[in-house]
Design a protein around this motif. Structure first.
Motif, PDB file in Angstrom:
ATOM      1  N   PRO A  41       0.834  -1.207   0.000  1.00  0.00           N
ATOM      2  CA  PRO A  41       0.000   0.000   0.000  1.00  0.00           C
ATOM      3  C   PRO A  41       0.868   1.258   0.000  1.00  0.00           C
ATOM      4  CG  PRO A  41      -0.648  -1.493   1.770  1.00  0.00           C
ATOM      5  CD  PRO A  41       0.604  -2.040   1.180  1.00  0.00           C
ATOM      6  N   SER A  42       0.382   2.286  -0.674  1.00  0.00           N
ATOM      7  CA  SER A  42       1.108   3.555  -0.753  1.00  0.00           C
ATOM      8  C   SER A  42       0.313   4.653  -0.071  1.00  0.00           C
ATOM      9  CB  SER A  42       1.330   3.938  -2.217  1.00  0.00           C
ATOM     10  OG  SER A  42       2.118   2.980  -2.868  1.00  0.00           O
ATOM     11  N   ALA A  43       1.023   5.587   0.499  1.00  0.00           N
ATOM     12  CA  ALA A  43       0.380   6.759   1.105  1.00  0.00           C
ATOM     13  C   ALA A  43      -0.122   7.676  -0.004  1.00  0.00           C
ATOM     14  CB  ALA A  43       1.377   7.504   1.982  1.00  0.00           C
ATOM     15  N   LEU A  44      -1.134   8.471   0.288  1.00  0.00           N
ATOM     16  CA  LEU A  44      -1.682   9.385  -0.713  1.00  0.00           C
ATOM     17  C   LEU A  44      -0.636  10.350  -1.252  1.00  0.00           C
ATOM     18  CD1 LEU A  44      -5.210  10.269   0.678  1.00  0.00           C
ATOM     19  CD2 LEU A  44      -4.653   8.930  -1.345  1.00  0.00           C
ATOM     20  N   SER A  45       0.314  10.735  -0.420  1.00  0.00           N
ATOM     21  CA  SER A  45       1.354  11.666  -0.862  1.00  0.00           C
ATOM     22  C   SER A  45       2.281  11.037  -1.905  1.00  0.00           C
ATOM     23  CB  SER A  45       2.167  12.150   0.336  1.00  0.00           C
ATOM     24  OG  SER A  45       2.770  11.046   0.991  1.00  0.00           O
ATOM     25  N   ASP A  46       2.359   9.708  -1.948  1.00  0.00           N
ATOM     26  CA  ASP A  46       3.216   9.020  -2.914  1.00  0.00           C
ATOM     27  C   ASP A  46       2.507   8.693  -4.229  1.00  0.00           C
ATOM     28  OD1 ASP A  46       5.249   9.020  -1.056  1.00  0.00           O
ATOM     29  OD2 ASP A  46       4.787   7.007  -0.315  1.00  0.00           O
ATOM     30  N   LEU A  47       1.203   8.938  -4.290  1.00  0.00           N
ATOM     31  CA  LEU A  47       0.413   8.567  -5.462  1.00  0.00           C
ATOM     32  C   LEU A  47       0.204   9.765  -6.379  1.00  0.00           C
ATOM     33  CD1 LEU A  47      -2.239   6.474  -3.544  1.00  0.00           C
ATOM     34  CD2 LEU A  47      -0.499   5.576  -5.087  1.00  0.00           C
ATOM     35  N   PRO A  48      -0.047   9.504  -7.688  1.00  0.00           N
ATOM     36  CA  PRO A  48      -0.351  10.609  -8.603  1.00  0.00           C
ATOM     37  C   PRO A  48      -1.638  11.321  -8.188  1.00  0.00           C
ATOM     38  CG  PRO A  48       0.044   8.570  -9.820  1.00  0.00           C
ATOM     39  CD  PRO A  48       0.009   8.219  -8.368  1.00  0.00           C
ATOM     40  N   GLU A  49      -1.784  12.564  -8.626  1.00  0.00           N
ATOM     41  CA  GLU A  49      -2.982  13.344  -8.307  1.00  0.00           C
ATOM     42  C   GLU A  49      -4.199  12.623  -8.870  1.00  0.00           C
ATOM     43  OE1 GLU A  49      -6.100  15.848  -8.025  1.00  0.00           O
ATOM     44  OE2 GLU A  49      -5.350  15.525 -10.030  1.00  0.00           O
ATOM     45  N   LEU A  50      -5.150  12.347  -8.018  1.00  0.00           N
ATOM     46  CA  LEU A  50      -6.261  11.456  -8.344  1.00  0.00           C
ATOM     47  C   LEU A  50      -7.183  11.980  -9.433  1.00  0.00           C
ATOM     48  CD1 LEU A  50      -7.947   8.914  -7.720  1.00  0.00           C
ATOM     49  CD2 LEU A  50      -9.221  10.369  -6.156  1.00  0.00           C
ATOM     50  N   ILE A 128     -18.556   2.719 -13.021  1.00  0.00           N
ATOM     51  CA  ILE A 128     -18.131   2.686 -11.626  1.00  0.00           C
ATOM     52  C   ILE A 128     -16.763   2.022 -11.547  1.00  0.00           C
ATOM     53  CG2 ILE A 128     -18.712   1.856  -9.326  1.00  0.00           C
ATOM     54  CD1 ILE A 128     -21.673   1.810 -10.437  1.00  0.00           C
ATOM     55  N   LEU A 129     -15.814   2.692 -10.895  1.00  0.00           N
ATOM     56  CA  LEU A 129     -14.445   2.195 -10.800  1.00  0.00           C
ATOM     57  C   LEU A 129     -13.974   2.235  -9.353  1.00  0.00           C
ATOM     58  CD1 LEU A 129     -14.166   4.683 -13.373  1.00  0.00           C
ATOM     59  CD2 LEU A 129     -12.802   2.724 -13.988  1.00  0.00           C
ATOM     60  N   ARG A 130     -13.075   1.336  -9.032  1.00  0.00           N
ATOM     61  CA  ARG A 130     -12.429   1.336  -7.716  1.00  0.00           C
ATOM     62  C   ARG A 130     -10.923   1.318  -7.958  1.00  0.00           C
ATOM     63  NH1 ARG A 130     -13.427  -0.465  -2.261  1.00  0.00           N
ATOM     64  NH2 ARG A 130     -11.532  -1.279  -1.333  1.00  0.00           N
ATOM     65  N   PHE A 131     -10.243   2.277  -7.361  1.00  0.00           N
ATOM     66  CA  PHE A 131      -8.794   2.382  -7.483  1.00  0.00           C
ATOM     67  C   PHE A 131      -8.154   2.147  -6.121  1.00  0.00           C
ATOM     68  CE2 PHE A 131     -10.259   5.394 -10.835  1.00  0.00           C
ATOM     69  CZ  PHE A 131      -9.813   4.675 -11.928  1.00  0.00           C
ATOM     70  N   GLU A 132      -7.072   1.407  -6.120  1.00  0.00           N
ATOM     71  CA  GLU A 132      -6.284   1.192  -4.905  1.00  0.00           C
ATOM     72  C   GLU A 132      -4.878   1.708  -5.160  1.00  0.00           C
ATOM     73  OE1 GLU A 132      -6.437  -2.902  -3.735  1.00  0.00           O
ATOM     74  OE2 GLU A 132      -8.632  -2.921  -3.637  1.00  0.00           O
ATOM     75  N   GLY A 133      -4.345   2.399  -4.175  1.00  0.00           N
ATOM     76  CA  GLY A 133      -2.993   2.936  -4.288  1.00  0.00           C
ATOM     77  C   GLY A 133      -1.972   1.931  -3.786  1.00  0.00           C
ATOM     78  N   VAL A 134      -1.295   1.279  -4.714  1.00  0.00           N
ATOM     79  CA  VAL A 134      -0.265   0.310  -4.356  1.00  0.00           C
ATOM     80  C   VAL A 134       0.979   0.556  -5.200  1.00  0.00           C
ATOM     81  CG1 VAL A 134      -1.832  -1.504  -3.560  1.00  0.00           C
ATOM     82  CG2 VAL A 134      -1.200  -1.425  -5.943  1.00  0.00           C
ATOM     83  N   ASP A 135       2.120   0.297  -4.595  1.00  0.00           N
ATOM     84  CA  ASP A 135       3.413   0.450  -5.278  1.00  0.00           C
ATOM     85  C   ASP A 135       3.559   1.815  -5.952  1.00  0.00           C
ATOM     86  OD1 ASP A 135       4.075  -2.099  -4.464  1.00  0.00           O
ATOM     87  OD2 ASP A 135       3.344  -3.026  -6.309  1.00  0.00           O
ATOM     88  N   LYS A 136       3.079   2.859  -5.270  1.00  0.00           N
ATOM     89  CA  LYS A 136       3.183   4.253  -5.707  1.00  0.00           C
ATOM     90  C   LYS A 136       2.465   4.527  -7.023  1.00  0.00           C
ATOM     91  CE  LYS A 136       7.327   5.069  -3.096  1.00  0.00           C
ATOM     92  NZ  LYS A 136       8.647   5.600  -3.029  1.00  0.00           N
ATOM     93  N   ARG A 137       1.384   3.783  -7.281  1.00  0.00           N
ATOM     94  CA  ARG A 137       0.549   4.040  -8.453  1.00  0.00           C
ATOM     95  C   ARG A 137      -0.868   3.589  -8.159  1.00  0.00           C
ATOM     96  NH1 ARG A 137       1.407  -0.914 -12.358  1.00  0.00           N
ATOM     97  NH2 ARG A 137       2.275  -2.346 -10.849  1.00  0.00           N
ATOM     98  N   TRP A 138      -1.800   4.105  -8.939  1.00  0.00           N
ATOM     99  CA  TRP A 138      -3.194   3.706  -8.809  1.00  0.00           C
ATOM    100  C   TRP A 138      -3.437   2.466  -9.658  1.00  0.00           C
ATOM    101  CZ3 TRP A 138      -5.851   5.636  -5.016  1.00  0.00           C
ATOM    102  CH2 TRP A 138      -5.636   6.961  -4.591  1.00  0.00           C
ATOM    103  N   ILE A 139      -4.146   1.497  -9.100  1.00  0.00           N
ATOM    104  CA  ILE A 139      -4.514   0.275  -9.796  1.00  0.00           C
ATOM    105  C   ILE A 139      -6.030   0.174  -9.791  1.00  0.00           C
ATOM    106  CG2 ILE A 139      -4.360  -2.253  -9.783  1.00  0.00           C
ATOM    107  CD1 ILE A 139      -1.693  -1.025 -10.336  1.00  0.00           C
ATOM    108  N   CYS A 140      -6.617  -0.060 -10.959  1.00  0.00           N
ATOM    109  CA  CYS A 140      -8.062  -0.253 -11.045  1.00  0.00           C
ATOM    110  C   CYS A 140      -8.353  -1.717 -10.694  1.00  0.00           C
ATOM    111  CB  CYS A 140      -8.552   0.070 -12.453  1.00  0.00           C
ATOM    112  SG  CYS A 140     -10.337  -0.083 -12.612  1.00  0.00           S
TER     113      CYS A 140
END
Length: 146
Positions: A41-50, A128-140
Motif C-alpha cells: 500500500p502507498s500513502a496518498l502523498s506518494d500517489l499521482p494526483e487522483l 463505476i471504478l475502484r482504485f487502490e494505491g499500491v506500489d506508488k501508483r493507482w490500480i483499477c
C-alpha cells in the motif's frame, strides 16, 4: 447474577485506523500471491494526483471501447480481471459518448471509488471504478458499466 460494568471513556475515544490491504487479482491463483512479492500500500502523498489521473484513465477506457486504443495500454494500471471486463464490454459501447461528471468517494486512505456519468446518444449510463494505491501508483481493481 451478572454485573454489567460501564465502558471506560478511553476505550471509546480511541479511534482505530482502517488501512488498505491490497486486493488480489482474481485471475491469478494463490500460488502467485507471495508476501515477499505482493503489492505494498502507498500513502496518498506518494500517489499521482487522483482527479487528473482518473480522468485520463476513464478516457483511455472509452478509447479502448471505441476501438481507438489497444487494450494492452491499460494493463499497467489494471488487474487482469478488470482488463477482461473491459474486453467483454468492448462492443457494448461502440457509440460516441461524452463524459458528464465525476463523483469521488474515499472510504479509507489509499482507496478511491469513482462514479462517472456518461452520455451515450440519448441515454445516461454510469461507469463505476475502484482504485487502490499500491506500489506508488493507482490500480483499477473493479470496473462496472451500468
Amino acid at each position: 447474577m451478572t454485573i454489567i460494568q460501564p465502558i471506560k471513556s478511553e476505550t471509546v475515544s480511541k479511534q482505530t485506523k482502517l488501512y488498505l490491504v491490497p486486493s488480489v487479482d482474481k485471475e491469478f491463483g494463490p500460488e502467485w500471491f507471495h508476501p515477499k512479492f505482493s503489492p505494498m500500500p502507498s500513502a496518498l502523498s506518494d500517489l499521482p494526483e487522483l482527479h487528473q489521473w482518473s480522468e485520463s484513465f476513464v478516457i483511455k477506457v472509452l478509447e479502448v471501447w471505441s476501438g481507438r486504443r489497444a487494450l494492452s495500454q491499460l494493463s499497467r494500471n489494471c488487474h487482469r480481471s478488470v482488463l477482461k471486463k473491459i474486453n467483454e464490454q468492448m462492443c457494448s459501447l461502440t457509440q460516441r459518448c461524452q463524459i458528464r461528471k465525476f463523483y469521488f468517494h474515499q472510504p479509507i486512505e489509499g482507496v478511491v471509488e469513482v462514479t462517472v456519468t456518461l452520455r451515450v446518444i440519448d441515454r445516461v449510463r454510469s461507469l463505476i471504478l475502484r482504485f487502490e494505491g499500491v506500489d506508488k501508483r493507482w490500480i483499477c481493481t473493479e470496473l462496472t458499466l451500468l
